[in-house]
Structures are given as C-alpha cells and as structure tokens.
Scaffold this motif. Structure first.
Motif, PDB file in Angstrom:
ATOM      1  N   GLY A  35       0.839  -1.189   0.000  1.00  6.19           N
ATOM      2  CA  GLY A  35       0.000   0.000   0.000  1.00  6.19           C
ATOM      3  C   GLY A  35       0.871   1.234   0.000  1.00  6.19           C
ATOM      4  N   TRP A 120     -10.273   1.020   4.324  1.00  3.49           N
ATOM      5  CA  TRP A 120     -10.513   0.957   2.885  1.00  3.49           C
ATOM      6  C   TRP A 120     -11.894   1.487   2.559  1.00  3.49           C
ATOM      7  N   GLU A 124     -10.596   6.068   1.064  1.00  2.11           N
ATOM      8  CA  GLU A 124      -9.373   5.338   0.742  1.00  2.11           C
ATOM      9  C   GLU A 124      -8.200   6.070   1.385  1.00  2.11           C
ATOM     10  N   TRP A 129      -3.303   0.253  -3.667  1.00  2.00           N
ATOM     11  CA  TRP A 129      -3.053  -1.057  -3.081  1.00  2.00           C
ATOM     12  C   TRP A 129      -2.735  -2.032  -4.204  1.00  2.00           C
TER      13      TRP A 129
END
Length: 283
Positions: A35, A120, A124, A129
C-alpha cells in the motif's frame, strides 16, 4: 485401513472460526500486498492476514507490525462510534505532510496481536493497493467469491419504458457471487443514441474501473447511470471489454423469450439515494 480422523491433527486449518460466531474471522494469505501514499510505501507484506469483521460481507487485510511503516503512525483516541469489532488502539497516519486521522487500528485478543489494519471502505486512506503487481480497488479480493465472464449465444433483449434498447445473440454473461447475472452486450447491439453519457466512474476489485456510464434520455422514472462499460477490465474479466451492461434491477431483460423478474439488491435504489454497502463491488 487408516481409522477415521486419525491424521486430522496433521491437516492445516486454513480458516479460523472463533466462538462466538459474531467474532472476527481470519485466515492467512500468501499474496504479496503493498500500500502506498504518494511516493511512500506504507505497507509491504508477504504474510498478510485476511480478516472478516462481523456484519461485513468482504474482508480487510491485517499486516504484521514489522511490515508497516509504524514510524509514520501516531496513536490517537478511539472514535466516538463503535468501529472495527472492538479495535483497541487507533492510529493517525502522517505522511507527505498530511495527517490522516484514524487511518489504522489493532484488533483485540492474542491471535491478531502484532497486526495492523487500514481503512478501505468509505474513504481510501492510501492512494494505491497492490496484490503482487496488480492494483486492487475498493477492498481486498475475497477468496470465497468468484467472478466468471462467459461468452454465450443466448438471445438477450433489454427494454426501458417499453423500448428495446439492446438486442443481441452474442452476450457475455458475468456470474458474480451474491449478485444477479449481468449481461454484457456488444456496443453495436445497443441503442446508445437513446442515452446520455455521464461522468460517473466506479471501481471493482474483480473487474477493474468502469469509466463509461450512460443515463436513459427517454424520460420516466429510470435511475441515472443505468448502463456502464469497462474499457480496460482486469485480465480475469477481459471478456467484458467495451461491452455494455444494464442494471437488471432497473430495466426489463428478456432472455430466450423469457422476461426475467427484476431482482432486489443493494443496487435497486438510485445511486444517489442508496446507502453504499461496505466493500460491495461496483457492479
């Protein structure tokens, strides 16, 4: 003959189902997950856990603390509302001059101790990701959910307010767990002249980014953005590329002469008024 159950102790348990059943469910994943925020890699893990919280239909990831840039995180107060199955500690994320409040948390109990999860749903927290080298959206892919895009020769017609807007014998049928069949139709078999393009974009962890939406231009009580297309779908759904699908919930679909009953799903209400279910894929 081997007695029944004699060697069960040697069989690995992949999915952990705690008691009571409304507790957190988790299992290990072998995917390499990363991420990023801006140019900073915040998470880089080859041993994440998939975590299903009570009431959530899709999973989150939890990462070993040593696979997370904890130097960018600051412990913060818990939110006023109950979130994330009794999470014990929340963290703000400070990166690239930006502070993102309550971006991450830890779960209670020994089994998930030493792991950190990130938001998530709804917002965001990180920009991107990745599972291996493929970018994923909305939520981690659920290993217990399938998406199959199958070419067909069924005769599919779509009507809106009594007008036939699509008619094909070359559809691609998309079967997605817990959702009705979506019929993806070649553009040449769709009356796009009866629709108005919109600027709506949605993302799906299984199909990619739908950047083309159309609204019905013929009047009546028809939800906006009733049709959509994926110009560049993910590889697993490549058969739907550039085809047009419609909300079964808002149009009339006739398959091989049989008029289908409109399903009732989270997509039955207009997009502007329906609540967004946590983690539900776009289509």
């Amino acid at each position: 003959m081997t007695p029944p159950n004699e060697n069960l102790a040697a069989v690995p348990v992949l999915r952990h189902r705690p008691d009571p059943s409304d507790s957190v469910i988790w299992e290990p994943s072998e995917r390499w997950v990363r991420g990023t925020k801006g140019d900073v890699t915040v998470v880089d893990s080859r041993r994440p856990l998939l975590v299903w919280e009570p009431g959530r239909p899709v999973p989150l990831y939890a990462f070993p603390r040593e696979d997370v840039r904890t130097d960018l995180m600051r412990e913060t107060e818990k939110p006023a509302t109950r979130r994330h199955a009794g999470a014990t500690v929340f963290y703000d994320l400070e990166v690239a001059g930006e502070t993102i409040p309550r971006a991450a948390w830890t779960y209670p109990g020994e089994e998930l101790a030493g792991h950190i999860s990130f938001e998530w749903f709804g917002r965001e927290v990180l920009d991107h990701w990745y599972e291996e080298e493929e970018e994923i959206f909305v939520h981690p892919r659920d290993p217990y959910k399938r998406v199959d895009a199958l070419p067909s020769t069924r005769h599919v017609q779509v009507e809106i307010e009594g007008t036939v807007v699509a008619d094909t014998r070359k559809p691609v049928l998309l079967f997605e767990t817990h959702l009705p069949i979506r019929y993806y139709i070649p553009r040449e078999d769709v009356r796009l002249d009866l629709f108005t393009p919109t600027d709506l974009t949605t993302r799906c962890p299984y199909k990619g980014v739908a950047t083309e939406y159309w609204s019905w231009a013929g009047g009546g009580d028809v939800r906006p953005g009733v049709a959509w297309s994926y110009p560049e779908p993910l590889a697993a759904a490549s058969a739907i590329k550039d085809r047009v699908a419609f909300y079964n919930e808002a149009v009339d679909i006739i398959v091989d002469g049989e008029r289908l009953e409109r399903p009732v799903t989270v997509f039955s209400a207009p997009a502007a008024s329906r609540p967004e279910p946590p983690g539900e894929s776009a289509r």
